[in-house]
Scaffold this motif. Sequence first.
Motif, PDB file in Angstrom:
ATOM      1  N   VAL A  78       0.916  -1.321  -0.057  1.00 59.59           N
ATOM      2  CA  VAL A  78      -0.016   0.082  -0.006  1.00 59.59           C
ATOM      3  C   VAL A  78       0.789   1.452   0.195  1.00 59.59           C
ATOM      4  N   HIS A  79       2.037   1.124   0.937  1.00 58.75           N
ATOM      5  CA  HIS A  79       2.955   2.406   0.893  1.00 58.75           C
ATOM      6  C   HIS A  79       3.592   2.430  -0.435  1.00 58.75           C
ATOM      7  N   ARG A  80       3.888   1.357  -1.197  1.00 62.20           N
ATOM      8  CA  ARG A  80       4.463   1.330  -2.229  1.00 62.20           C
ATOM      9  C   ARG A  80       3.619   2.306  -3.410  1.00 62.20           C
ATOM     10  N   LEU A 134       5.857  11.029   3.008  1.00 61.16           N
ATOM     11  CA  LEU A 134       4.547  10.334   2.441  1.00 61.16           C
ATOM     12  C   LEU A 134       4.323   8.979   3.413  1.00 61.16           C
ATOM     13  N   HIS A 135       5.302   8.178   3.560  1.00 60.38           N
ATOM     14  CA  HIS A 135       5.013   7.120   4.148  1.00 60.38           C
ATOM     15  C   HIS A 135       4.326   7.449   5.552  1.00 60.38           C
ATOM     16  N   ILE A 136       5.089   8.451   6.478  1.00 62.35           N
ATOM     17  CA  ILE A 136       4.526   8.671   7.479  1.00 62.35           C
ATOM     18  C   ILE A 136       3.081   9.399   7.533  1.00 62.35           C
ATOM     19  N   LEU A 145       0.765   8.481   5.366  1.00 64.78           N
ATOM     20  CA  LEU A 145      -0.226   7.453   5.100  1.00 64.78           C
ATOM     21  C   LEU A 145      -0.420   6.804   6.269  1.00 64.78           C
ATOM     22  N   ASP A 146       0.781   6.455   7.112  1.00 61.55           N
ATOM     23  CA  ASP A 146       0.517   5.996   8.353  1.00 61.55           C
ATOM     24  C   ASP A 146      -0.606   6.572   9.262  1.00 61.55           C
ATOM     25  N   THR A 147      -0.337   7.683   9.276  1.00 57.64           N
ATOM     26  CA  THR A 147      -1.167   8.898   9.904  1.00 57.64           C
ATOM     27  C   THR A 147      -2.507   8.889   9.682  1.00 57.64           C
ATOM     28  N   PRO A 205      10.504   4.259   6.725  1.00 60.27           N
ATOM     29  CA  PRO A 205      10.416   4.169   8.352  1.00 60.27           C
ATOM     30  C   PRO A 205      10.545   2.752   8.680  1.00 60.27           C
ATOM     31  N   ASP A 206       9.635   1.855   8.062  1.00 60.18           N
ATOM     32  CA  ASP A 206       9.552   0.581   8.635  1.00 60.18           C
ATOM     33  C   ASP A 206      10.700  -0.287   8.744  1.00 60.18           C
ATOM     34  N   LEU A 207      11.902   0.453   8.565  1.00 62.41           N
ATOM     35  CA  LEU A 207      13.061  -0.579   8.922  1.00 62.41           C
ATOM     36  C   LEU A 207      13.209  -0.751  10.393  1.00 62.41           C
ATOM     37  N   SER A 256      11.601   6.864  14.559  1.00 60.11           N
ATOM     38  CA  SER A 256      11.907   6.539  13.203  1.00 60.11           C
ATOM     39  C   SER A 256      10.872   6.935  12.343  1.00 60.11           C
ATOM     40  N   HIS A 257       9.470   7.281  12.863  1.00 60.19           N
ATOM     41  CA  HIS A 257       8.513   7.785  12.086  1.00 60.19           C
ATOM     42  C   HIS A 257       8.325   9.260  12.333  1.00 60.19           C
ATOM     43  N   ASN A 258       9.396   9.710  12.634  1.00 64.15           N
ATOM     44  CA  ASN A 258       9.237  11.302  12.922  1.00 64.15           C
ATOM     45  C   ASN A 258       9.421  12.087  11.498  1.00 64.15           C
TER      46      ASN A 258
END
Length: 144
Positions: free
Chosen positions: A6-8, A136-138, A140-142, A51-53, A83-85
Amino acid sequence: MPGYNVHRLFNYAVFIAIIILLHIRDISIINLKHVLAFGAGYYTGTVLLTPDLDTDSTAIKKWGKLKIFVLPYKWMFVHRKSSHNIVYGAVVRILYIGLIILVMYYLLFKSLPAETIFSSVYVFIFLIGIIIANALHILLDTLL
Ligand SMILES: [Zn+2]
């Protein structure tokens, strides 16, 4: 919580939208080399340096045998914390991987890379691509 694919897909869709917008606006200061540098950074930030590392993720599996270099990152950071900052998460990942690359370079060539590599506008654009993909990853996570 959105998964790796989904992130990709979200990041790829935003990238295509950015390229179409730039084309429609006919922004002439941006040339193909800039787009390629940005795209390479953006792809790296979407697929490898995410960030998901900080957790057992598909992104870590994508590193293959080189995963040994990102595992210490996973152990150091708690999932979805610093890491998700959106401000410094990507910068910390870039510094972490940059340090590993510099050490590997030094071990291989017994010297550090030329200063001109770091001052290149393309390296800067590449890093901006990573930072935007991570933001953008962060985002979308939000949202999800
Ligand atoms: Zn995430």
